[in-house]
Design a protein around this motif. Structure first.
Motif, PDB file in Angstrom:
ATOM      1  N   SER A 116      34.697  27.302  20.373  1.00 35.36           N
ATOM      2  CA  SER A 116      34.821  25.872  20.673  1.00 35.36           C
ATOM      3  C   SER A 116      34.861  25.605  22.169  1.00 35.36           C
ATOM      4  CB  SER A 116      36.106  25.316  20.029  1.00 35.36           C
ATOM      5  OG  SER A 116      37.244  26.028  20.500  1.00 35.36           O
ATOM      6  N   ARG A 117      35.243  26.610  22.953  1.00 38.61           N
ATOM      7  CA  ARG A 117      35.317  26.428  24.397  1.00 38.61           C
ATOM      8  C   ARG A 117      34.193  27.220  25.062  1.00 38.61           C
ATOM      9  NH1 ARG A 117      40.870  28.058  26.832  1.00 38.61           N
ATOM     10  NH2 ARG A 117      41.481  26.098  25.810  1.00 38.61           N
ATOM     11  N   GLN A 118      33.327  26.517  25.730  1.00 33.82           N
ATOM     12  CA  GLN A 118      32.227  27.121  26.477  1.00 33.82           C
ATOM     13  C   GLN A 118      32.448  26.855  27.968  1.00 33.82           C
ATOM     14  OE1 GLN A 118      29.745  28.943  25.013  1.00 33.82           O
ATOM     15  NE2 GLN A 118      30.620  28.560  22.967  1.00 33.82           N
ATOM     16  N   TYR A 119      31.983  27.784  28.809  1.00 37.61           N
ATOM     17  CA  TYR A 119      32.241  27.693  30.235  1.00 37.61           C
ATOM     18  C   TYR A 119      30.969  27.353  31.002  1.00 37.61           C
ATOM     19  CZ  TYR A 119      36.517  30.160  28.941  1.00 37.61           C
ATOM     20  OH  TYR A 119      37.703  30.515  28.353  1.00 37.61           O
ATOM     21  N   GLU A 120      31.184  26.776  32.173  1.00 37.55           N
ATOM     22  CA  GLU A 120      30.097  26.472  33.102  1.00 37.55           C
ATOM     23  C   GLU A 120      30.432  27.085  34.456  1.00 37.55           C
ATOM     24  OE1 GLU A 120      29.767  22.279  33.308  1.00 37.55           O
ATOM     25  OE2 GLU A 120      29.075  22.035  31.229  1.00 37.55           O
ATOM     26  N   GLY A 122      31.366  27.437  38.114  1.00 38.76           N
ATOM     27  CA  GLY A 122      32.144  26.562  38.985  1.00 38.76           C
ATOM     28  C   GLY A 122      33.285  25.848  38.297  1.00 38.76           C
ATOM     29  N   GLN A 123      33.416  25.992  36.975  1.00 44.04           N
ATOM     30  CA  GLN A 123      34.475  25.315  36.230  1.00 44.04           C
ATOM     31  C   GLN A 123      35.840  25.894  36.587  1.00 44.04           C
ATOM     32  OE1 GLN A 123      33.922  25.528  32.013  1.00 44.04           O
ATOM     33  NE2 GLN A 123      35.607  24.136  31.550  1.00 44.04           N
ATOM     34  N   LYS A 124      36.837  25.021  36.782  1.00 38.19           N
ATOM     35  CA  LYS A 124      38.188  25.450  37.123  1.00 38.19           C
ATOM     36  C   LYS A 124      38.977  25.724  35.848  1.00 38.19           C
ATOM     37  CE  LYS A 124      38.433  22.981  41.534  1.00 38.19           C
ATOM     38  NZ  LYS A 124      39.201  22.006  42.354  1.00 38.19           N
ATOM     39  N   LEU A 125      39.785  26.804  35.900  1.00 35.80           N
ATOM     40  CA  LEU A 125      40.523  27.241  34.729  1.00 35.80           C
ATOM     41  C   LEU A 125      41.982  27.488  35.089  1.00 35.80           C
ATOM     42  CD1 LEU A 125      37.953  29.900  33.443  1.00 35.80           C
ATOM     43  CD2 LEU A 125      38.189  27.543  32.647  1.00 35.80           C
ATOM     44  N   ILE A 126      42.830  27.549  34.046  1.00 34.12           N
ATOM     45  CA  ILE A 126      44.221  27.954  34.167  1.00 34.12           C
ATOM     46  C   ILE A 126      44.328  29.352  33.561  1.00 34.12           C
ATOM     47  CG2 ILE A 126      46.612  27.435  33.593  1.00 34.12           C
ATOM     48  CD1 ILE A 126      45.357  25.401  35.424  1.00 34.12           C
ATOM     49  N   LEU A 127      44.836  30.300  34.350  1.00 37.27           N
ATOM     50  CA  LEU A 127      44.901  31.688  33.933  1.00 37.27           C
ATOM     51  C   LEU A 127      46.346  32.073  33.644  1.00 37.27           C
ATOM     52  CD1 LEU A 127      42.519  33.220  36.629  1.00 37.27           C
ATOM     53  CD2 LEU A 127      41.922  32.237  34.400  1.00 37.27           C
ATOM     54  N   ALA A 128      46.549  32.789  32.542  1.00 30.84           N
ATOM     55  CA  ALA A 128      47.867  33.329  32.202  1.00 30.84           C
ATOM     56  C   ALA A 128      47.993  34.722  32.805  1.00 30.84           C
ATOM     57  CB  ALA A 128      48.044  33.376  30.691  1.00 30.84           C
ATOM     58  N   TYR A 129      49.150  34.987  33.388  1.00 29.37           N
ATOM     59  CA  TYR A 129      49.371  36.270  34.061  1.00 29.37           C
ATOM     60  C   TYR A 129      50.491  37.020  33.359  1.00 29.37           C
ATOM     61  CZ  TYR A 129      50.792  39.636  37.654  1.00 29.37           C
ATOM     62  OH  TYR A 129      51.122  40.791  38.329  1.00 29.37           O
ATOM     63  N   ALA A 130      50.190  38.254  32.924  1.00 28.64           N
ATOM     64  CA  ALA A 130      51.168  39.121  32.259  1.00 28.64           C
ATOM     65  C   ALA A 130      51.367  40.358  33.130  1.00 28.64           C
ATOM     66  CB  ALA A 130      50.686  39.506  30.863  1.00 28.64           C
ATOM     67  N   PRO A 131      52.399  40.401  33.947  1.00 30.61           N
ATOM     68  CA  PRO A 131      52.549  41.517  34.898  1.00 30.61           C
ATOM     69  C   PRO A 131      52.790  42.867  34.235  1.00 30.61           C
ATOM     70  CG  PRO A 131      54.505  40.113  34.905  1.00 30.61           C
ATOM     71  CD  PRO A 131      53.478  39.411  34.074  1.00 30.61           C
ATOM     72  N   LYS A 132      53.331  42.884  33.003  1.00 27.09           N
ATOM     73  CA  LYS A 132      53.627  44.148  32.345  1.00 27.09           C
ATOM     74  C   LYS A 132      52.439  44.719  31.575  1.00 27.09           C
ATOM     75  CE  LYS A 132      58.563  43.085  31.826  1.00 27.09           C
ATOM     76  NZ  LYS A 132      59.699  42.954  30.862  1.00 27.09           N
ATOM     77  N   ALA A 133      51.364  43.977  31.466  1.00 27.39           N
ATOM     78  CA  ALA A 133      50.183  44.438  30.739  1.00 27.39           C
ATOM     79  C   ALA A 133      49.379  45.399  31.610  1.00 27.39           C
ATOM     80  CB  ALA A 133      49.330  43.238  30.323  1.00 27.39           C
ATOM     81  N   LYS A 135      46.380  46.785  33.903  1.00 21.12           N
ATOM     82  CA  LYS A 135      45.787  46.034  35.000  1.00 21.12           C
ATOM     83  C   LYS A 135      44.577  45.226  34.563  1.00 21.12           C
ATOM     84  CE  LYS A 135      44.197  46.537  39.762  1.00 21.12           C
ATOM     85  NZ  LYS A 135      43.954  47.483  40.887  1.00 21.12           N
ATOM     86  N   ASP A 136      43.737  45.792  33.700  1.00 17.81           N
ATOM     87  CA  ASP A 136      42.523  45.091  33.279  1.00 17.81           C
ATOM     88  C   ASP A 136      42.819  43.931  32.341  1.00 17.81           C
ATOM     89  OD1 ASP A 136      41.116  46.903  34.774  1.00 17.81           O
ATOM     90  OD2 ASP A 136      40.613  48.202  33.062  1.00 17.81           O
ATOM     91  N   LEU A 137      44.021  43.886  31.802  1.00 20.16           N
ATOM     92  CA  LEU A 137      44.360  42.846  30.824  1.00 20.16           C
ATOM     93  C   LEU A 137      45.463  41.896  31.323  1.00 20.16           C
ATOM     94  CD1 LEU A 137      44.433  45.061  27.609  1.00 20.16           C
ATOM     95  CD2 LEU A 137      42.531  43.691  28.496  1.00 20.16           C
ATOM     96  N   GLN A 138      45.763  41.981  32.610  1.00 16.72           N
ATOM     97  CA  GLN A 138      46.851  41.156  33.126  1.00 16.72           C
ATOM     98  C   GLN A 138      46.496  39.666  33.148  1.00 16.72           C
ATOM     99  OE1 GLN A 138      47.776  42.903  36.940  1.00 16.72           O
ATOM    100  NE2 GLN A 138      49.447  44.144  36.075  1.00 16.72           N
ATOM    101  N   TYR A 139      45.235  39.351  33.348  1.00 11.06           N
ATOM    102  CA  TYR A 139      44.809  37.951  33.436  1.00 11.06           C
ATOM    103  C   TYR A 139      43.954  37.593  32.232  1.00 11.06           C
ATOM    104  CZ  TYR A 139      46.440  37.684  38.255  1.00 11.06           C
ATOM    105  OH  TYR A 139      47.228  37.676  39.383  1.00 11.06           O
ATOM    106  N   SER A 140      44.174  36.386  31.728  1.00 10.48           N
ATOM    107  CA  SER A 140      43.367  35.845  30.628  1.00 10.48           C
ATOM    108  C   SER A 140      43.303  34.331  30.786  1.00 10.48           C
ATOM    109  CB  SER A 140      43.968  36.215  29.264  1.00 10.48           C
ATOM    110  OG  SER A 140      45.279  35.677  29.151  1.00 10.48           O
ATOM    111  N   VAL A 141      42.272  33.748  30.198  1.00 12.97           N
ATOM    112  CA  VAL A 141      42.106  32.299  30.294  1.00 12.97           C
ATOM    113  C   VAL A 141      43.084  31.626  29.341  1.00 12.97           C
ATOM    114  CG1 VAL A 141      40.523  30.359  30.013  1.00 12.97           C
ATOM    115  CG2 VAL A 141      39.686  32.539  30.942  1.00 12.97           C
ATOM    116  N   SER A 142      43.935  30.760  29.897  1.00 14.17           N
ATOM    117  CA  SER A 142      44.915  30.033  29.092  1.00 14.17           C
ATOM    118  C   SER A 142      44.422  28.639  28.715  1.00 14.17           C
ATOM    119  CB  SER A 142      46.238  29.930  29.854  1.00 14.17           C
ATOM    120  OG  SER A 142      47.163  29.127  29.153  1.00 14.17           O
ATOM    121  N   ASP A 143      43.793  27.960  29.659  1.00 11.96           N
ATOM    122  CA  ASP A 143      43.345  26.591  29.406  1.00 11.96           C
ATOM    123  C   ASP A 143      42.367  26.188  30.484  1.00 11.96           C
ATOM    124  OD1 ASP A 143      43.096  24.150  28.197  1.00 11.96           O
ATOM    125  OD2 ASP A 143      45.222  23.636  28.264  1.00 11.96           O
TER     126      ASP A 143
END
Length: 476
Positions: A116-120, A122-133, A135-143
C-alpha cells in the motif's frame, strides 16, 4: 441587561465556574504516567529523519521478497491475491539517514508491487532506530514525513477562519488552542492516571465550553444562556449514556487500540472511557446549536420588542426544527464516516441487519450516535425556552422623558407646548403641568428672547387677538 437578571445568571454560573475550577485543581494529573517496556504503538521509539535517494527495479525472487498471505478463496501466487510471484518486479529503495549520529548512512528497503505504500525519489520519511538490533537492521521505515502538507493545511484553515471571522475568528482560533490544551494536558493524562473518565470528561468538557463560548461570543447575557443550555444538555447526555451503556452491557473494549491501552494501564475504566468519548464528541455540536438558538431569540426580540415570550419561543422553535434535522444528520454521518471500513466489512458479511446492529462493535457506535442526537434535540427547546424567558424578563427601566411643560411651557418654547398658551393650556405645555412623578411643576420663568407672543402670560383667552395673529404669522 438589568441588575436583577445579572444577579440571577451570576447565581447559577458563578458556582458552576467555581466547581469546574476546583475540579481542574483536584484532578490535575501533572503529566501522563510512565509504563514499563515498549508501548507497541511506535510513538515512543527513537526516530530519525530520512529520504529516498534511489529506486531500482529488481526481481522479487532475487531479493527473496516473501509473498503476502492471499485472501480466503485465492491461491498463493495468483496475481489477484496481492503477493509477489516469481517473475514479478519489486522496487529496491535506497534510504539515507538525514539526522542523528548516523547521518549519511544508507540502507535498502524492498517494496512489493502490492504494497500500500510506494516510494518516490526524494520523498521524506520517518525512520525507526533500534540501537540493540544488528547494524544492518537498526534502521527501518516507520512512516512518511507529512509535516509540510499538514502544516500547510493548518495554515489554510487558520487563514480562512480569520479572513471570514476577522477578530472573532482570531478569538475562535485562540479558543481552539485552549481546548486542545485542556484535552492533551488534562483530560488524557487524568484518565491515564486512573481518574474516573466520566468525571474527567465532565470537568474538562465544561472548562472547554466556558472558555470557548465566552471567548468567542463575549461575556453577555445571550452567551450565558447558551452556556446554561449546553450544560443542561451535557447532563442529559451523561445520564442517558450511563444508563444505556450499562443496560446494553457495552464494555468499550472493541478494538485493538482500546485493548492495548487497557493492557498498558489496567486501572483505566474502559466503559467510562466510552461514555467520556460520547460527552466530548457531542460538545462541539452542542455549542453550535445553543449559540444559534440564543442568537435567534435575541434577534427576534430586537425586531419586535413588544413580543411575548411565548411568541418568541414559537418563532425560534421554527428555526430550531430546521436546525435539528441538519445537525442530527451531521452527527450520524460523522460517526458513520469514522466507522466506514467497519460498515464495509458488515455489508459483505452473511448476517442479518439485526445481528449486525446488536453486535457490540456496532451497537457501541449506535448508542454513541443516538445518545448524542437526543442531547442535541433536547438542547433546542431547552435553550430556546431559557433565552425567551431571559430576554423577556430583561426590561431595563425606561428613561424619564423631559417634562413637556418645562422651561417652554409658559410660552410654547417646549416642543409639546408650541401651539398651546400658558393660560389656555390646550397643548401639553400648560403653565402648571403635571410631572411624571405626579407632582406639580413650579411656575416657569419667562423664556428669554421668546418674542411677545410666546412669552405672554395669557394666550388667546386673555383677549389679545393681535398677539395670537402674530403668533400665527410667525408659525407660517
Amino acid at each position: 441587561m438589568s441588575r436583577h437578571l445579572r444577579k440571577v445568571i451570576a447565581a447559577v454560573l458563578i458556582p458552576f465556574s467555581v466547581a469546574v475550577a476546583v475540579g481542574l485543581a483536584v484532578l490535575w494529573p501533572g503529566g501522563a504516567p510512565g509504563h514499563k517496556g515498549d508501548s507497541g504503538l511506535g510513538f515512543d521509539r527513537t526516530t530519525e529523519s530520512g529520504r529516498v535517494v534511489r529506486i531500482d527495479q529488481v526481481r522479487c525472487a532475487d531479493v527473496h521478497a516473501q509473498p503476502q498471505q492471499p485472501p480466503p478463496g485465492q491461491q498463493s501466487g495468483d496475481p489477484a491475491a496481492g503477493g509477489a510471484t516469481k517473475d514479478e518486479m519489486c522496487e529496491k529503495a535506497t534510504i539515507e539517514v538525514t539526522s542523528g549520529k548516523d547521518k549519511g548512512r544508507t540502507f535498502p528497503e524492498i517494496v512489493q508491487p502490492s504494497a500500500s505504500r510506494q516510494y518516490e525519489k526524494g520523498q521524506k520519511l520517518i525512520l525507526a532506530y533500534a540501537p540493540k538490533a544488528p547494524k544492518d537492521l537498526q534502521y527501518s521505515v516507520s512512516d512518511v514525513d507529512r509535516e509540510m502538507p499538514m502544516a500547510l493545511l493548518a495554515g489554510l484553515f487558520a487563514l480562512a477562519v480569520v479572513a471570514v471571522g476577522r477578530l472573532r475568528g482570531v478569538f475562535a482560533l485562540a479558543a481552539l488552542a485552549i481546548s486542545f490544551g485542556v484535552l492533551t494536558l488534562f483530560i488524557l493524562p487524568a484518565i491515564l492516571q486512573g481518574s474516573n473518565p466520566l468525571v474527567v470528561a465532565v470537568v474538562g468538557g465544561s472548562a472547554i465550553m466556558l472558555v470557548a463560548l465566552y471567548m468567542c461570543h463575549g461575556l453577555t447575557a445571550r452567551t450565558s444562556v447558551a452556556v446554561l443550555g449546553t450544560l443542561i444538555s451535557l447532563l442529559l447526555i451523561g445520564l442517558l449514556g450511563s444508563l444505556f451503556i450499562g443496560w446494553a452491557r457495552l464494555t468499550g473494549n472493541t478494538d485493538d487500540q482500546t485493548g492495548l491501552v487497557h493492557g498498558l494501564y489496567p486501572d483505566i475504566e474502559i466503559q467510562g472511557l466510552l461514555l467520556a468519548g460520547v460527552i466530548i464528541g457531542s460538545l462541539g455540536v452542542l455549542d453550535d446549536v445553543t449559540v444559534t438558538q440564543t442568537s435567534a431569540v435575541w434577534e427576534l426580540k430586537e425586531a419586535d420588542p413588544s413580543a411575548h415570550w411565548r411568541t418568541l419561543y414559537a418563532a425560534a422553535m421554527r428555526i430550531g426544527r430546521d436546525h435539528i434535522a441538519s445537525v442530527v444528520n451531521t452527527l450520524v454521518l460523522a460517526y458513520a464516516g469514522a466507522a466506514l471500513p467497519l460498515l464495509l466489512l458488515f455489508s459483505i458479511a452473511d448476517s442479518g441487519v439485526s445481528t449486525v446492529a446488536t453486535s457490540e462493535i456496532v451497537a457501541e457506535e449506535i448508542v454513541r450516535t443516538l445518545v448524542g442526537s437526543i442531547g442535541l434535540v433536547a438542547s433546542v427547546p431547552v435553550t430556546t425556552l431559557l433565552a425567551a424567558l431571559v430576554v423577556s424578563a430583561d426590561r431595563t427601566p425606561a428613561s424619564v422623558p423631559a417634562t413637556a411643560g418645562g422651561a417652554g411651557s409658559a410660552g410654547g418654547a417646549g416642543s409639546a407646548g408650541g401651539a398651546g398658551s400658558a393660560g389656555g393650556g390646550r397643548g401639553a405645555g400648560a403653565s402648571v403641568g403635571r410631572r411624571t412623578d405626579g407632582g406639580a411643576d413650579p411656575a416657569p420663568a419667562p423664556a428669554p428672547n421668546a418674542g411677545p407672543g410666546p412669552s405672554a402670560p395669557a394666550g388667546r383667552g386673555a383677549g389679545l387677538p393681535g398677539r395670537g395673529k402674530g403668533r400665527r404669522r410667525r408659525a407660517k
